[in-house]
Design a protein around this motif. Structure first.
Motif, PDB file in Angstrom:
ATOM      1  N   PHE A 120       0.836  -1.203   0.000  1.00 33.48           N
ATOM      2  CA  PHE A 120       0.000   0.000   0.000  1.00 33.48           C
ATOM      3  C   PHE A 120       0.871   1.252   0.000  1.00 33.48           C
ATOM      4  O   PHE A 120       0.564   2.236  -0.692  1.00 33.48           O
ATOM      5  CB  PHE A 120      -0.921   0.004   1.222  1.00 33.48           C
ATOM      6  N   LEU A 121       1.947   1.252   0.764  1.00 31.10           N
ATOM      7  CA  LEU A 121       2.821   2.418   0.822  1.00 31.10           C
ATOM      8  C   LEU A 121       3.481   2.680  -0.526  1.00 31.10           C
ATOM      9  O   LEU A 121       3.524   3.831  -0.995  1.00 31.10           O
ATOM     10  CB  LEU A 121       3.892   2.217   1.895  1.00 31.10           C
ATOM     11  N   ALA A 122       3.979   1.642  -1.158  1.00 27.70           N
ATOM     12  CA  ALA A 122       4.632   1.808  -2.465  1.00 27.70           C
ATOM     13  C   ALA A 122       3.645   2.322  -3.505  1.00 27.70           C
ATOM     14  O   ALA A 122       3.969   3.211  -4.304  1.00 27.70           O
ATOM     15  CB  ALA A 122       5.245   0.482  -2.902  1.00 27.70           C
ATOM     16  N   GLU A 123       2.433   1.788  -3.493  1.00 22.42           N
ATOM     17  CA  GLU A 123       1.409   2.220  -4.438  1.00 22.42           C
ATOM     18  C   GLU A 123       1.090   3.705  -4.253  1.00 22.42           C
ATOM     19  O   GLU A 123       0.811   4.420  -5.221  1.00 22.42           O
ATOM     20  CB  GLU A 123       0.146   1.386  -4.233  1.00 22.42           C
ATOM     21  N   ALA A 124       1.152   4.174  -3.015  1.00 23.24           N
ATOM     22  CA  ALA A 124       0.816   5.565  -2.717  1.00 23.24           C
ATOM     23  C   ALA A 124       1.975   6.525  -2.969  1.00 23.24           C
ATOM     24  O   ALA A 124       1.792   7.743  -2.863  1.00 23.24           O
ATOM     25  CB  ALA A 124       0.366   5.685  -1.256  1.00 23.24           C
ATOM     26  N   GLY A 125       3.154   6.012  -3.280  1.00 22.63           N
ATOM     27  CA  GLY A 125       4.289   6.880  -3.542  1.00 22.63           C
ATOM     28  C   GLY A 125       5.190   7.112  -2.342  1.00 22.63           C
ATOM     29  O   GLY A 125       5.837   8.152  -2.235  1.00 22.63           O
ATOM     30  N   PHE A 126       5.258   6.120  -1.456  1.00 28.05           N
ATOM     31  CA  PHE A 126       6.151   6.184  -0.303  1.00 28.05           C
ATOM     32  C   PHE A 126       7.230   5.114  -0.433  1.00 28.05           C
ATOM     33  O   PHE A 126       6.966   4.007  -0.915  1.00 28.05           O
ATOM     34  CB  PHE A 126       5.389   5.927   0.998  1.00 28.05           C
ATOM     35  N   ALA A 127       8.423   5.442   0.044  1.00 26.65           N
ATOM     36  CA  ALA A 127       9.502   4.463   0.180  1.00 26.65           C
ATOM     37  C   ALA A 127       9.743   4.230   1.662  1.00 26.65           C
ATOM     38  O   ALA A 127       9.818   5.190   2.444  1.00 26.65           O
ATOM     39  CB  ALA A 127      10.774   4.973  -0.476  1.00 26.65           C
ATOM     40  N   VAL A 128       9.839   2.981   2.063  1.00 26.44           N
ATOM     41  CA  VAL A 128      10.080   2.667   3.467  1.00 26.44           C
ATOM     42  C   VAL A 128      11.518   3.026   3.818  1.00 26.44           C
ATOM     43  O   VAL A 128      12.459   2.466   3.269  1.00 26.44           O
ATOM     44  CB  VAL A 128       9.804   1.184   3.761  1.00 26.44           C
ATOM     45  N   GLU A 129      11.655   3.969   4.740  1.00 23.31           N
ATOM     46  CA  GLU A 129      12.977   4.402   5.194  1.00 23.31           C
ATOM     47  C   GLU A 129      13.473   3.533   6.337  1.00 23.31           C
ATOM     48  O   GLU A 129      14.660   3.227   6.449  1.00 23.31           O
ATOM     49  CB  GLU A 129      12.906   5.858   5.632  1.00 23.31           C
ATOM     50  N   GLY A 130      12.545   3.161   7.208  1.00 22.06           N
ATOM     51  CA  GLY A 130      12.888   2.297   8.333  1.00 22.06           C
ATOM     52  C   GLY A 130      11.656   1.553   8.795  1.00 22.06           C
ATOM     53  O   GLY A 130      10.552   2.102   8.783  1.00 22.06           O
ATOM     54  N   GLN A 131      11.836   0.299   9.182  1.00 15.78           N
ATOM     55  CA  GLN A 131      10.707  -0.497   9.664  1.00 15.78           C
ATOM     56  C   GLN A 131      11.216  -1.376  10.797  1.00 15.78           C
ATOM     57  O   GLN A 131      12.194  -2.113  10.627  1.00 15.78           O
ATOM     58  CB  GLN A 131      10.112  -1.338   8.549  1.00 15.78           C
ATOM     59  N   VAL A 149       4.674  -5.447  17.189  1.00 14.89           N
ATOM     60  CA  VAL A 149       4.348  -4.173  16.550  1.00 14.89           C
ATOM     61  C   VAL A 149       5.163  -4.026  15.282  1.00 14.89           C
ATOM     62  O   VAL A 149       6.250  -4.609  15.155  1.00 14.89           O
ATOM     63  CB  VAL A 149       4.623  -3.009  17.533  1.00 14.89           C
ATOM     64  N   ILE A 150       4.620  -3.286  14.341  1.00 15.15           N
ATOM     65  CA  ILE A 150       5.350  -2.893  13.136  1.00 15.15           C
ATOM     66  C   ILE A 150       5.412  -1.371  13.147  1.00 15.15           C
ATOM     67  O   ILE A 150       4.387  -0.701  13.016  1.00 15.15           O
ATOM     68  CB  ILE A 150       4.660  -3.381  11.854  1.00 15.15           C
ATOM     69  N   VAL A 151       6.603  -0.828  13.363  1.00 13.40           N
ATOM     70  CA  VAL A 151       6.806   0.614  13.408  1.00 13.40           C
ATOM     71  C   VAL A 151       7.434   1.033  12.080  1.00 13.40           C
ATOM     72  O   VAL A 151       8.482   0.502  11.699  1.00 13.40           O
ATOM     73  CB  VAL A 151       7.725   1.025  14.575  1.00 13.40           C
ATOM     74  N   THR A 152       6.812   1.972  11.393  1.00 11.59           N
ATOM     75  CA  THR A 152       7.242   2.325  10.043  1.00 11.59           C
ATOM     76  C   THR A 152       7.518   3.818   9.920  1.00 11.59           C
ATOM     77  O   THR A 152       6.749   4.644  10.398  1.00 11.59           O
ATOM     78  CB  THR A 152       6.175   1.935   9.011  1.00 11.59           C
ATOM     79  N   ILE A 153       8.638   4.134   9.286  1.00 12.08           N
ATOM     80  CA  ILE A 153       8.915   5.491   8.815  1.00 12.08           C
ATOM     81  C   ILE A 153       9.039   5.415   7.307  1.00 12.08           C
ATOM     82  O   ILE A 153       9.923   4.705   6.783  1.00 12.08           O
ATOM     83  CB  ILE A 153      10.193   6.080   9.431  1.00 12.08           C
ATOM     84  N   ALA A 154       8.136   6.088   6.604  1.00 14.39           N
ATOM     85  CA  ALA A 154       8.111   6.079   5.147  1.00 14.39           C
ATOM     86  C   ALA A 154       8.381   7.492   4.638  1.00 14.39           C
ATOM     87  O   ALA A 154       7.940   8.467   5.243  1.00 14.39           O
ATOM     88  CB  ALA A 154       6.773   5.563   4.632  1.00 14.39           C
ATOM     89  N   ARG A 155       9.071   7.595   3.522  1.00 13.82           N
ATOM     90  CA  ARG A 155       9.425   8.899   2.962  1.00 13.82           C
ATOM     91  C   ARG A 155       8.688   9.124   1.649  1.00 13.82           C
ATOM     92  O   ARG A 155       8.566   8.214   0.822  1.00 13.82           O
ATOM     93  CB  ARG A 155      10.945   8.982   2.740  1.00 13.82           C
ATOM     94  N   ARG A 156       8.195  10.336   1.466  1.00 16.71           N
ATOM     95  CA  ARG A 156       7.541  10.691   0.204  1.00 16.71           C
ATOM     96  C   ARG A 156       8.582  10.671  -0.910  1.00 16.71           C
ATOM     97  O   ARG A 156       9.652  11.278  -0.813  1.00 16.71           O
ATOM     98  CB  ARG A 156       6.920  12.084   0.290  1.00 16.71           C
ATOM     99  N   THR A 157       8.292   9.950  -1.989  1.00 14.62           N
ATOM    100  CA  THR A 157       9.195   9.875  -3.126  1.00 14.62           C
ATOM    101  C   THR A 157       8.697  10.770  -4.251  1.00 14.62           C
ATOM    102  O   THR A 157       7.565  11.260  -4.215  1.00 14.62           O
ATOM    103  CB  THR A 157       9.317   8.433  -3.625  1.00 14.62           C
TER     104      THR A 157
END
Length: 243
Positions: free
Chosen positions: A209-220, A235-243
């Protein structure tokens, strides 16, 4: 009667924002304090942004939530922007360095269309390279199995009223768990019942879902100390960056 305002106040009592006590709060707080402009999606009663301002954050802080009673508590602080609604209801364009969804608020995005719309709006609100931080309970931990009356919490609210709060699962359909939260008097007289559905996405589905929306996972991460996601992570803790 147990009003919406009562429920919002009880939430703050049961789940106080405390960066010294809760590693999850400290994780988000550090990210917020390092960002000039922050959007808190699903801000609830605003505790995270209140705390950031109290600790000296001098930039832009904005919170949005569809719960009017929670926002009334958030609005006790007037040096923060507050909006009623969801991320998909507004049209910020490259205005924030960081967007957050703390306290598992991300799991309230239950169906695919709602999730896609929210991710698209959050991405649009972020500046180029802006980050989106959030957490979700890992489905392998099956947290819902502990949501039963046997794990009821006894609390005393701000007015001195003794209460008992418990959860009961109604259904588990695919990755969506629907449950109730009951607030009652200690003797059993029910004051309020709220029903909620939460979505439990695993890592591959979440990242798709994140990739489809235009995010790259920076840290998980699989914990609040930036350890890896493992087969025992809760838990799944995610930091995603706008690409």
């Amino acid at each position: 009667m147990f009003s919406d305002a009562d429920a919002a106040a009880l939430y703050d009592l049961m789940y106080p924002w405390d960066v010294a006590r809760y590693p999850s709060d400290a994780f988000h707080h550090d990210l917020v304090m390092a960002a000039d402009a922050v959007l808190d999606v699903g801000c609830g009663t605003g505790s995270m942004l209140h705390h950031a301002r109290e600790r000296g954050h001098s930039g832009r802080l904005a919170g949005i939530d569809p719960n009017r009673a929670a926002l009334e508590r958030a609005r006790r602080r007037t040096d923060i922007e507050w909006y009623e609604g969801t991320a998909a209801d507004v049209s910020w364009d490259r205005e924030f360095d960081l967007a957050t969804m703390a306290s598992n608020a991300f799991q309230c995005l239950v169906d695919d269309d709602e999730l896609r719309a929210s991710l698209a709006a959050i991405r649009t609100a972020l500046r180029d390279g802006g980050r989106f931080s959030f957490e979700t309970r890992h489905p392998q931990a099956r947290a819902w199995e502990g949501w039963n009356p046997g794990n009821a919490a006894d609390v005393v609210d701000a007015s001195g009223r003794a209460l008992r709060v418990w959860h009961e699962v109604e259904s588990v359909v695919g990755d969506v768990v629907t449950f109730t939260e009951t607030t009652a008097e200690p003797g059993g007289a029910v004051l309020r019942v709220d029903r909620t559905s939460l979505r439990f996405l695993d890592v591959p589905a979440l990242n798709a879902f994140l990739a489809e929306a235009g995010f790259a996972v920076e840290g998980q991460y699989g914990d609040w100390f930036r350890g890896p996601v493992t087969d025992t992570s809760q838990v799944i803790v995610t930091i995603a960056r706008r690409t």
